[in-house]
Enzyme design. Sequence first.
Site, PDB file in Angstrom:
ATOM      1  N   ARG A  98     -11.665  -5.348  17.198  1.00 25.29           N
ATOM      2  CA  ARG A  98     -11.953  -6.711  17.632  1.00 25.29           C
ATOM      3  C   ARG A  98     -10.796  -7.246  18.473  1.00 25.29           C
ATOM      4  O   ARG A  98      -9.629  -6.950  18.188  1.00 25.29           O
ATOM      5  CB  ARG A  98     -12.089  -7.572  16.371  1.00 25.29           C
ATOM      6  N   THR A 372     -23.674  -8.333  23.936  1.00 27.68           N
ATOM      7  CA  THR A 372     -23.120  -7.287  23.105  1.00 27.68           C
ATOM      8  C   THR A 372     -24.029  -6.085  23.263  1.00 27.68           C
ATOM      9  O   THR A 372     -25.129  -6.206  23.766  1.00 27.68           O
ATOM     10  CB  THR A 372     -23.118  -7.810  21.647  1.00 27.68           C
ATOM     11  N   ASP A 414     -15.628 -17.247  20.144  1.00 29.71           N
ATOM     12  CA  ASP A 414     -16.077 -16.972  18.769  1.00 29.71           C
ATOM     13  C   ASP A 414     -15.200 -17.675  17.730  1.00 29.71           C
ATOM     14  O   ASP A 414     -15.547 -17.704  16.548  1.00 29.71           O
ATOM     15  CB  ASP A 414     -16.107 -15.467  18.489  1.00 29.71           C
ATOM     16  N   GLY A 465     -26.827  -9.870  19.846  1.00 26.51           N
ATOM     17  CA  GLY A 465     -27.627 -11.071  19.601  1.00 26.51           C
ATOM     18  C   GLY A 465     -26.855 -12.206  18.947  1.00 26.51           C
ATOM     19  O   GLY A 465     -27.472 -13.116  18.380  1.00 26.51           O
ATOM     20  N   GLY A 466     -25.512 -12.140  18.986  1.00 25.78           N
ATOM     21  CA  GLY A 466     -24.724 -13.234  18.403  1.00 25.78           C
ATOM     22  C   GLY A 466     -25.082 -13.419  16.943  1.00 25.78           C
ATOM     23  O   GLY A 466     -25.213 -12.459  16.183  1.00 25.78           O
TER      24      GLY A 466
HETATM   25  O1  DON Z   1     -18.863 -11.027  17.665  1.00 25.72           O
HETATM   26  C1  DON Z   1     -19.845 -11.751  17.759  1.00 25.72           C
HETATM   27  O2  DON Z   1     -20.469 -12.152  16.804  1.00 25.72           O
HETATM   28  C2  DON Z   1     -20.334 -12.134  19.150  1.00 25.72           C
HETATM   29  N1  DON Z   1     -19.258 -12.071  20.088  1.00 25.72           N
HETATM   30  C3  DON Z   1     -21.464 -11.226  19.524  1.00 25.72           C
HETATM   31  C4  DON Z   1     -22.046 -11.550  20.862  1.00 25.72           C
HETATM   32  C5  DON Z   1     -23.368 -10.977  21.103  1.00 25.72           C
HETATM   33  O3  DON Z   1     -23.970 -10.346  20.277  1.00 25.72           O
HETATM   34  C6  DON Z   1     -23.979 -11.254  22.416  1.00 25.72           C
HETATM   35  N2  DON Z   1     -25.227 -10.578  22.551  1.00 25.72           N
HETATM   36  N3  DON Z   1     -26.258 -10.947  22.893  1.00 25.72           N
END
Ligand code: DON
Length: 562
Positions: A98, A372, A414, A465-466
């Site tokens: 990360r 992502t 984030d 998908g956040g």
């Molecule tokens: O780490 C996370 O939770 C976010 N940065 C993920 C971002 C993400 O999945 C974007 N995709 N659509």
Amino acid sequence: MKKLYILVFISFLIACRSSTNSVSVKEVRVQNAAVVTAHPLASEIGLQVLKDGGNAVDAAIAVQFALAVCFPRAGNIAGGGFAIYRERDGTGYALDFREIAPKAAKEDMYLDSEGNVIPNASTRGALAVGVPGTTDGMDQLFQRFSKLQNWDRLIQPAIDLAEKGFYLTDAQEDDIAEVQESLRSVNKQETPFTKPRKRGEKFVQKEFAEVLKAIKKDRRYGFYTGWVADKFIETMENNGGVINHLDLLHYKSVWRPPAEFYYRNHRILTMPLPSSAGVVLPQMFEMVSQYNLPGGGFHSPTAIHLTAEVERRVFADRAMHLGDPRYNRVPLFNLMHRDYLLDRMKSFSRDKATPSSAIREGVFTDRESMETTHFSVVDAEGNAISLTTTLNGAYGSHLVCEGGGYFLNNEMDDFSVKPGVPNLYGLVGGEANKIQGGKRMLSSMSPTIVDYPNKSLKMVVGTPGGSTILTSVFQVITNVIDFKMDMHSAVQAPRFHHQWLPDQIIMEEGGFDKLTKEALEKKGHTIREVKSIGRVEAIHIEEDGTIVGVADKRKDDHAVGY
Ligand code: DON
């Protein structure tokens, strides 16, 4: 032989001519190994590594670098991610690569003098960038688990793709056309992404190829030191960023014990903090295990209501309690205690939605305190890797490294930029996830591996998908375990999501019938329809040993195997 023909024919039928100019295969049924990624070129590169004697980790490294070139929306060398690796004997490992906040980062760095959030400051341009972890992460994976021990072999396909170019899929052409204006406004220099382009013309990334060659020569040091690092820091300085050379030099990915828990006798391995997966998923599974989830039927109002109510409660805890464990004392024991989780569901009513305003994070008497991408690989020896990697939003900060030609992440968003103010994914957060130099921002990325009750490998799952990552992974696993679906149906089934705030269920449009939605509204839920949720890349080992790779139908995602 006859069986083989049938399998090939089924794969052919399932191959969907999606909105791309290449055919993406949505399901393979194979005997040895499988790779499922967001892009056909990356899947093929991973497969070739496996056929050349590499293990799942070798394939993952090659796929990660390939995606950085052919899937620039989310593939990256300057983002971060998490990997869950399960060796064939069942031993699990979790690698955290990360991003971290630069040392100079401050709690109020995205606020103006009146304490208001400065629009786009944490999402666009140099200030949004976290210190990248991906290249160090790949080096760590290589050092510890590569079977081939040939770094050059793993990175060369990406160099070739960047240098010789490749054809964007139709979906990618649309995607780049859509963001080009923003990319032009963020970048002072011309890049392959900002240049006017003719549809269908080869996409070449010469500068990026040189960066990849430096990484090929010196592994992590090719990125974090030398001319590549100089270009990175110059980009920061020219655009108001705060990452410096020491931040780059000191970046370290971390091996962690994977979060491990059981659901209906299946062992599940997923990513611990700073991913919320290691808390939210065991909470959700424990809460639903007290009920008969499949009882009402798949996507029945009863099943959706129960799931949404569980989600509402766990997301409240996520918002207020979770953050980088190195900087906060997270009450993990309390959060995962069965009695606590049973207690959380005491306010659950089968007939009525509990308003989110009535739900707070749990309180403990001893409290110490778009875009992502995911890929899944199983190799011929039975090792499996589940890896989710990100720039955060699509094309990250939209800033391309000057002289380097690759996108920089916007992972700083984030963090909780201001308590109670939602981030890109509508998530709110508190003290535990406030910005501090060196700290990792809380994530939802959930690379996950599930075993059969007899301890053999069953599923490798993950998605972008956040915030919806957590609930998509949960739904795919329950689709298989509780609703007895095959993996193809489990992945392609419509999805829904609740995250406490905003107080609504988001549902994929066209995926749920009118009567179901009306029944949910009658219980007091607000429904908002969205185009799609997640892009799951999954592998299922069926009971007879058949390896089924399934790529999400929602975009260009592509499954291969042999
Ligand atoms: O780490 C996370 O939770 C976010 N940065 C993920 C971002 C993400 O999945 C974007 N995709 N659509």
